[in-house]
Design an enzyme around this catalytic site. Sequence first.
Site, PDB file in Angstrom:
ATOM      1  N   TYR A 142       0.807  -1.209   0.000  1.00 56.65           N
ATOM      2  CA  TYR A 142       0.000   0.000   0.000  1.00 56.65           C
ATOM      3  C   TYR A 142       0.849   1.272   0.000  1.00 56.65           C
ATOM      4  O   TYR A 142       0.380   2.328  -0.413  1.00 56.65           O
ATOM      5  CB  TYR A 142      -0.924   0.034   1.219  1.00 56.65           C
ATOM      6  CG  TYR A 142      -2.230  -0.694   1.037  1.00 56.65           C
ATOM      7  CD1 TYR A 142      -2.259  -2.050   0.733  1.00 56.65           C
ATOM      8  CD2 TYR A 142      -3.442  -0.024   1.166  1.00 56.65           C
ATOM      9  CE1 TYR A 142      -3.462  -2.717   0.577  1.00 56.65           C
ATOM     10  CE2 TYR A 142      -4.645  -0.687   1.012  1.00 56.65           C
ATOM     11  CZ  TYR A 142      -4.649  -2.034   0.718  1.00 56.65           C
ATOM     12  OH  TYR A 142      -5.834  -2.688   0.562  1.00 56.65           O
ATOM     13  N   LYS A 193       3.906 -15.084   1.963  1.00 58.57           N
ATOM     14  CA  LYS A 193       4.309 -15.955   0.859  1.00 58.57           C
ATOM     15  C   LYS A 193       5.837 -16.052   0.889  1.00 58.57           C
ATOM     16  O   LYS A 193       6.535 -15.557  -0.004  1.00 58.57           O
ATOM     17  CB  LYS A 193       3.809 -15.392  -0.475  1.00 58.57           C
ATOM     18  CG  LYS A 193       2.314 -15.552  -0.701  1.00 58.57           C
ATOM     19  CD  LYS A 193       1.899 -16.971  -1.098  1.00 58.57           C
ATOM     20  CE  LYS A 193       2.312 -17.285  -2.535  1.00 58.57           C
ATOM     21  NZ  LYS A 193       1.966 -18.684  -2.896  1.00 58.57           N
ATOM     22  N   ASP A 226      -1.940 -18.169   0.544  1.00 59.65           N
ATOM     23  CA  ASP A 226      -2.931 -18.833  -0.320  1.00 59.65           C
ATOM     24  C   ASP A 226      -3.550 -20.027   0.398  1.00 59.65           C
ATOM     25  O   ASP A 226      -4.760 -20.226   0.390  1.00 59.65           O
ATOM     26  CB  ASP A 226      -2.314 -19.229  -1.674  1.00 59.65           C
ATOM     27  CG  ASP A 226      -1.043 -20.049  -1.556  1.00 59.65           C
ATOM     28  OD1 ASP A 226      -0.454 -20.118  -0.449  1.00 59.65           O
ATOM     29  OD2 ASP A 226      -0.619 -20.644  -2.577  1.00 59.65           O
ATOM     30  N   ASP A 250      -5.948  -7.324   3.903  1.00 60.75           N
ATOM     31  CA  ASP A 250      -7.127  -6.730   3.275  1.00 60.75           C
ATOM     32  C   ASP A 250      -8.011  -7.825   2.683  1.00 60.75           C
ATOM     33  O   ASP A 250      -9.217  -7.875   2.898  1.00 60.75           O
ATOM     34  CB  ASP A 250      -6.681  -5.745   2.180  1.00 60.75           C
ATOM     35  CG  ASP A 250      -7.864  -5.055   1.528  1.00 60.75           C
ATOM     36  OD1 ASP A 250      -8.774  -4.636   2.263  1.00 60.75           O
ATOM     37  OD2 ASP A 250      -7.875  -4.941   0.288  1.00 60.75           O
ATOM     38  N   ASP A 254     -11.778  -9.637   4.345  1.00 56.91           N
ATOM     39  CA  ASP A 254     -13.071  -9.707   3.643  1.00 56.91           C
ATOM     40  C   ASP A 254     -13.584 -11.146   3.649  1.00 56.91           C
ATOM     41  O   ASP A 254     -14.773 -11.409   3.843  1.00 56.91           O
ATOM     42  CB  ASP A 254     -12.939  -9.242   2.178  1.00 56.91           C
ATOM     43  CG  ASP A 254     -13.334  -7.774   2.001  1.00 56.91           C
ATOM     44  OD1 ASP A 254     -13.023  -6.975   2.901  1.00 56.91           O
ATOM     45  OD2 ASP A 254     -13.943  -7.445   0.960  1.00 56.91           O
TER      46      ASP A 254
END
Length: 372
Positions: A142, A193, A226, A250, A254
């Site tokens: 970001y 990751k 993932d 983020d 959700d």
Amino acid sequence: MPLRQLLVLPGDGIGPDVTAQALRTLDWLNAHMDLSISYDIADLGGAALDAHGVPVTDDTMDRARRAHAVLVGAVGGPAYDAVPFDLRPEQGLLRLRAEFDLYANVRPAICFDALVDQSTLKPEIVRGLDIVIVRELTSGLYYGEPRGIFESETGRKVGLNTQRYTSEEIERVARFAFELARNRRGRVCSMEKANVMEAGALWRAEVEALHRKEFADIELTHMYADNGAMQLVRDPKQFDVIVTDNMFGDILSDEAAMLTGSLGMLPSASIGKRDANGKWFGLFEPVHGSAPDIAGQGMANPIACILSLAMALRYAFREDRAAETVERAVQTALARGHRTRDLMRDGTARAATTIEITDAILKALEEEFQAA
Ligand code: IPM
Ligand code: MN
């Protein structure tokens, strides 16, 4: 009691719809529980852009600095799609997060009993769910430099963002997550990751080093993000606290929100350093976005915003009893069957409006109060 100040930034879309209901709740608490929290309202995001030409003004930043906490509704919307990047509504929120160094974003995903059947997952997968995602909020993709849209040597365009983390940034958010876990079930799962990203490899190494040094009593596991996304829908109750970077956080939050029945249920707190008195300054906001398609129509679910107010009461104002009272009142209203449209499976029953479900919450507050 000294007067304490909350700055409210309704923002765009359903932001004003839901913050208005959080303020009704605060009015009630001020009147009945003697909280003496005063509030002040200012523009943010597209609303600030329309009124002042910037997504947040310096004056609003100053008012935020003087406040004890900030409550945000939502920012953004299709009306601003063509706005240049540095003026986009989202930049107002990103400036607040960065300038106040609000590096730890706490997003609890709790499945209330009344909503077990509401989730798109099977009831046994979500019943009793109580997990927290701690999202790093002031670094990573970001904010990393360089960034921009550039022209390559061949004259083609290149969009560039940088995933960048320093060891200090990783360590401080990891410490926050470990401390949180100590007051919960004592487990932290860190997601990155590390298999493909250097920033992820450093993330894992720093989290591990801090764990060894200061938090050996906490159970630490690591997951590639993932796999973590998959595990969140396969068996979300395996988690207690998840700590992850800005971008993965983020996305994963959700996903976690939907486990609780609706994106309209999830509050969040963004927290920075403590001051000398141990007080935190924080920014509190629903995880949901501005939902411009239903803005101003009286159907938005105000619960995430009301629960964000409860988080402000707990973390910024140290009013645990008021926070718990609000949380219990929300559960009571849901248990009595009050549902906004997003909380309804079939379209046969009439959905409660934004105001009606808040009425039900205020009624439950009133009863709690009488009984106490
Ligand atoms: C969130 C939102 C924000 C983000 C947007 C509005 C900038 O999606 O708080 O999750 O991406 O952080
Ligand atoms: Mn988001």
